[in-house]
Design a protein around this motif. Structure first.
Motif, short mmCIF file in Angstrom:
data_model
loop_
_atom_site.label_atom_id
_atom_site.label_comp_id
_atom_site.label_asym_id
_atom_site.label_seq_id
_atom_site.Cartn_x
_atom_site.Cartn_y
_atom_site.Cartn_z
N ASP A 57 0.83 -1.21 0.00
CA ASP A 57 0.00 0.00 0.00
C ASP A 57 0.87 1.26 0.00
O ASP A 57 0.55 2.25 -0.66
CB ASP A 57 -0.90 0.03 1.24
N ALA A 58 1.97 1.21 0.76
CA ALA A 58 2.82 2.40 0.92
C ALA A 58 3.70 2.65 -0.30
O ALA A 58 3.99 3.81 -0.62
CB ALA A 58 3.69 2.25 2.16
N VAL A 59 4.12 1.60 -1.00
CA VAL A 59 5.14 1.75 -2.04
C VAL A 59 4.63 1.47 -3.45
O VAL A 59 4.75 2.31 -4.35
CB VAL A 59 6.35 0.83 -1.73
N LEU A 60 4.07 0.30 -3.68
CA LEU A 60 3.69 -0.08 -5.04
C LEU A 60 2.41 0.61 -5.52
O LEU A 60 2.30 0.98 -6.69
CB LEU A 60 3.52 -1.60 -5.14
N VAL A 61 1.45 0.76 -4.61
CA VAL A 61 0.16 1.34 -5.01
C VAL A 61 0.30 2.76 -5.56
O VAL A 61 -0.18 3.04 -6.67
CB VAL A 61 -0.84 1.28 -3.84
N PRO A 62 0.95 3.69 -4.85
CA PRO A 62 1.07 5.04 -5.41
C PRO A 62 1.90 5.08 -6.69
O PRO A 62 1.62 5.86 -7.60
CB PRO A 62 1.73 5.84 -4.29
N GLN A 63 2.92 4.20 -6.80
CA GLN A 63 3.74 4.18 -8.00
C GLN A 63 2.93 3.67 -9.19
O GLN A 63 3.04 4.20 -10.30
CB GLN A 63 4.95 3.27 -7.78
N ALA A 64 2.11 2.66 -8.98
CA ALA A 64 1.28 2.13 -10.06
C ALA A 64 0.24 3.15 -10.50
O ALA A 64 -0.02 3.31 -11.70
CB ALA A 64 0.60 0.83 -9.62
N ARG A 65 -0.35 3.83 -9.54
CA ARG A 65 -1.36 4.85 -9.87
C ARG A 65 -0.77 5.97 -10.71
O ARG A 65 -1.41 6.50 -11.60
CB ARG A 65 -1.97 5.38 -8.58
N LYS A 66 0.51 6.30 -10.44
CA LYS A 66 1.14 7.42 -11.13
C LYS A 66 1.75 7.02 -12.47
O LYS A 66 1.69 7.78 -13.44
CB LYS A 66 2.24 8.01 -10.23
N GLU A 67 2.35 5.83 -12.55
CA GLU A 67 3.17 5.48 -13.70
C GLU A 67 2.51 4.53 -14.71
O GLU A 67 2.83 4.57 -15.89
CB GLU A 67 4.48 4.82 -13.23
N VAL A 68 1.63 3.68 -14.25
CA VAL A 68 1.08 2.63 -15.12
C VAL A 68 -0.15 3.13 -15.85
O VAL A 68 -1.03 3.74 -15.24
CB VAL A 68 0.73 1.38 -14.28
N PRO A 69 -0.24 2.89 -17.17
CA PRO A 69 -1.47 3.23 -17.89
C PRO A 69 -2.66 2.50 -17.27
O PRO A 69 -2.55 1.32 -16.93
CB PRO A 69 -1.19 2.72 -19.32
N ASP A 70 -3.77 3.21 -17.11
CA ASP A 70 -4.96 2.66 -16.43
C ASP A 70 -4.63 2.22 -15.01
O ASP A 70 -5.25 1.31 -14.46
CB ASP A 70 -5.54 1.47 -17.21
N GLY A 71 -3.65 2.90 -14.40
CA GLY A 71 -3.23 2.54 -13.06
C GLY A 71 -4.33 2.72 -12.03
O GLY A 71 -4.39 1.95 -11.06
N ALA A 72 -5.21 3.68 -12.21
CA ALA A 72 -6.28 3.92 -11.23
C ALA A 72 -7.20 2.71 -11.12
O ALA A 72 -7.57 2.30 -10.02
CB ALA A 72 -7.07 5.17 -11.62
N ALA A 73 -7.57 2.14 -12.27
CA ALA A 73 -8.44 0.96 -12.27
C ALA A 73 -7.71 -0.24 -11.68
O ALA A 73 -8.29 -1.03 -10.92
CB ALA A 73 -8.90 0.64 -13.68
N LEU A 74 -6.43 -0.36 -12.00
CA LEU A 74 -5.62 -1.46 -11.48
C LEU A 74 -5.52 -1.38 -9.96
O LEU A 74 -5.70 -2.39 -9.26
CB LEU A 74 -4.22 -1.39 -12.10
N VAL A 75 -5.27 -0.19 -9.44
CA VAL A 75 -5.16 0.01 -8.00
C VAL A 75 -6.50 -0.22 -7.31
O VAL A 75 -6.56 -0.81 -6.23
CB VAL A 75 -4.63 1.43 -7.70
N HIS A 76 -7.58 0.22 -7.94
CA HIS A 76 -8.91 0.02 -7.36
C HIS A 76 -9.19 -1.47 -7.14
O HIS A 76 -9.65 -1.89 -6.07
CB HIS A 76 -9.97 0.62 -8.29
N ASP A 77 -8.89 -2.29 -8.14
CA ASP A 77 -9.12 -3.73 -8.02
C ASP A 77 -8.20 -4.35 -6.98
O ASP A 77 -8.61 -5.23 -6.22
CB ASP A 77 -8.89 -4.42 -9.38
N TYR A 78 -6.95 -3.88 -6.94
CA TYR A 78 -6.01 -4.41 -5.97
C TYR A 78 -6.46 -4.09 -4.54
O TYR A 78 -6.44 -4.96 -3.67
CB TYR A 78 -4.61 -3.85 -6.21
#
Length: 225
Positions: A57-78
């Motif tokens: 939650d502290a490290v991978l989630v914010p990085q995925a939300r910022k860097e990965v295309p469609d990261g918001a949807a990916l983080v929501h499911d995670y």
């Protein structure tokens, strides 16, 4: 795009460790001279898994939300999958310590719920790691993996499904819960394991030369001389 497998490997090691400790916790049995042994195995599983979830939650989630295309949807499911697992882990802890609300459940039912939730969470986290691995370069991936390991050192040791998980509120909640968990772990005598060793950085070409340990890229075999 990264070529190193360091983040994926770190996630696989964490999942393997959680699986081993879940197997030990499910055994439940304890010799007469060690009546707390069964509880200790459950404590170790809960602490290991909780620390890893909070670190992601502290490290991978914010990085995925910022860097990965469609990261918001990916983080929501995670995060949905993480909350489901944390609820089940809290259920395990309550069952272990004899909550009156747990008397209608058997351990076999509790562990079955853990199996389902843990498998679903692992699948979502692996997707998170895969997407980050193909998005970031090697230097960023190595730094991210190191930060993930460091975050586990100061992460809460218990599941907290109803506290904030992201943003500034999530950061504050983890700091508060880490302090509170350390206090109650000491009071209750719970077993909290030492973190696994920090992932080692892959040696560069010069280091490989001096170590006489060349490591060639499988997709790019060394040129013939």
């Amino acid at each position: 795009m990264g070529t190193t497998d360091v983040l994926r490997s770190s996630i696989r090691v964490s999942h393997s460790q959680m699986g081993e400790r879940l197997g030990a916790a499910r055994a439940m049995g304890a010799p007469p001279e060690q009546p707390r042994a069964g509880h200790e195995r459950i404590d170790v599983f809960l602490a290991t898994t909780s620390k890893h979830l909070h670190a992601v939650d502290a490290v991978l989630v914010p990085q995925a939300r910022k860097e990965v295309p469609d990261g918001a949807a990916l983080v929501h499911d995670y995060l949905r999958s993480t909350k489901d697992l944390e609820v089940v882990l809290a259920h395990v802890k309550a069952h272990e310590y004899g909550s009156v609300y747990e008397t209608s459940f058997r351990w076999s039912e509790v562990w079955s719920e853990v199996d389902v939730a843990l498998t679903d969470h692992h699948r979502h986290e692996e997707v998170l790691g895969d997407r980050l691995s193909v998005t970031l370069d090697d230097t960023d991936l190595e730094d991210l993996t190191r930060r993930l390991w460091n975050a586990e050192l100061v992460a809460p040791s218990r599941p907290h499904p109803y506290t904030p998980h992201t943003g500034m509120l999530g950061l504050v909640a983890r700091k508060v819960m880490h302090t509170a968990d350390r206090f109650w772990d000491a009071v209750e005598g719970r077993m909290v394991p030492e973190p696994r060793p920090e992932p080692k950085k892959r040696p560069g070409r010069v280091a490989q030369y001096f170590l006489a340990d060349p490591r060639f890229d499988e997709e790019e075999p060394p040129a013939r001389t």
